[in-house]
Design a protein around this motif. Sequence first.
Motif, short mmCIF file in Angstrom:
data_model
loop_
_atom_site.label_atom_id
_atom_site.label_comp_id
_atom_site.label_asym_id
_atom_site.label_seq_id
_atom_site.Cartn_x
_atom_site.Cartn_y
_atom_site.Cartn_z
N ARG A 117 0.82 -1.20 0.00
CA ARG A 117 0.00 0.00 0.00
C ARG A 117 0.86 1.26 0.00
N GLU A 118 1.94 1.25 0.79
CA GLU A 118 2.83 2.41 0.82
C GLU A 118 3.45 2.64 -0.56
N THR A 119 3.88 1.55 -1.20
CA THR A 119 4.49 1.67 -2.52
C THR A 119 3.50 2.21 -3.54
N VAL A 120 2.27 1.63 -3.51
CA VAL A 120 1.25 2.08 -4.45
C VAL A 120 0.90 3.55 -4.21
N GLY A 121 0.75 3.91 -2.93
CA GLY A 121 0.44 5.30 -2.61
C GLY A 121 1.54 6.25 -3.07
N GLN A 122 2.81 5.85 -2.87
CA GLN A 122 3.92 6.70 -3.30
C GLN A 122 3.93 6.86 -4.80
N LYS A 123 3.71 5.75 -5.52
CA LYS A 123 3.69 5.84 -6.98
C LYS A 123 2.54 6.72 -7.46
N LEU A 164 -1.36 1.10 -10.41
CA LEU A 164 -2.05 0.79 -9.15
C LEU A 164 -2.48 -0.66 -9.03
N GLY A 165 -2.43 -1.40 -10.14
CA GLY A 165 -2.94 -2.77 -10.11
C GLY A 165 -1.85 -3.82 -10.10
N SER A 166 -2.24 -5.03 -10.42
CA SER A 166 -1.32 -6.18 -10.47
C SER A 166 -1.82 -7.13 -11.56
N ARG A 167 -1.00 -8.07 -11.95
CA ARG A 167 -1.36 -9.01 -13.01
C ARG A 167 -2.14 -10.19 -12.43
N TRP A 180 -3.49 -6.93 -16.51
CA TRP A 180 -3.46 -6.00 -15.39
C TRP A 180 -4.86 -5.80 -14.85
N GLN A 181 -4.96 -5.76 -13.52
CA GLN A 181 -6.25 -5.57 -12.84
C GLN A 181 -6.07 -4.60 -11.68
N ALA A 182 -7.10 -3.79 -11.46
CA ALA A 182 -7.15 -2.88 -10.30
C ALA A 182 -8.60 -2.75 -9.87
#
Length: 355
Positions: free
Chosen positions: A107-113, A186-189, A195-197
């Motif tokens: 979550r921290e990584t996604v939020g930073q990105k 923001l998503g993942s495979r 890709w999905q989010a």
Amino acid sequence: EEEEEEEEKKKKEETEEVARQKTDLDRKQTRESQETGKRGRSTTVNKQRRPTKKSTTEERQRKMTLALERQEQDMARFKDEARRKMEQEKREQEYKNAVKQQEHRTRETVGQKARAAVEKLGTHTLNIPDDPLDDQVGDDEPNEKVMERRLSVVAQRSTKSKERAEAATKWLDKQIRKLIEQIQLLGSRNDQGQWQATFGVLFKETDNLFEAITGLLITSRKHKVVSFEGDMLFQGRDNQVLITLLKTEITDSSLETYTYRQFRACSISHKRKGKGFQATSMQTSNAKCHACGKTVYPMEFVSANDLPMHKTCFRCTDCKCTLTPSNYAALNNKFYCKTHYESNYKKRGSYAFDE
């Protein structure tokens, strides 16, 4: 002769008497020996059957020893089971903690990105083009026929309309490309490599990038860029709906690609998104009703969109059916039932149906 006969008779009687006494003595001895033998046998049997005090004590000690051994074995088995259970619980807790830490880092990584992307793009990059039909329809809403027209048809009205239609087409392409980028960010495979989010993450993290994320998703699905379940997506209710990316790149579109409805769905003038179907918790006393302007007393009080109203005044703007705090949609302090909220959006193609 008579004397001799008497003497012989006496001798014979004495002999018989001696023999009888001997016989009686023999019988007596035999009877005594038999009785002695019986008493001896019964005493032996009784001695075999009747345990001694010493043997009883030894048996008790042996039983107590066996009971203690069984108790120690049970205690050792119980300790082993408890130890194994504690170790298993410890491993499960460590696994849960590791999963939570991983989720927190993700979550921290996604939020930073996401924040970096927003800072890079900036809110000024929306640059919504002018409506191609502004000089044609004015403040009036276009009818269904006009809404379904391609931008190429709208461009034929005038040179200004053509320039605006071309700008709208480029802007829609740019919006869809940004949507593709955000889903990848923001998503993942999934298992198929797509890709999905979730809609909730997209709605929250791209609030400053898109004016109408729902309309953009519907337009993108129409052109087979993304896919998702359902006709309309609402914040809160559909936060867990997965948005699957079908294309990672799109070519430049022509004026034939998009309709005027799709442009309107993605380019509302202001952020006027309805708050969805939710209940508010505003507490007030003797306030004025938002609908009729009269005093609202506690027994007839209901709150929606932070506004006090009478229960009988809390109705849909279109069909006038009675609403409840757990089942309504609000847009610019106007209230709708679920049916008319969705139908108005589909009809107008944007959140501008309250004007």
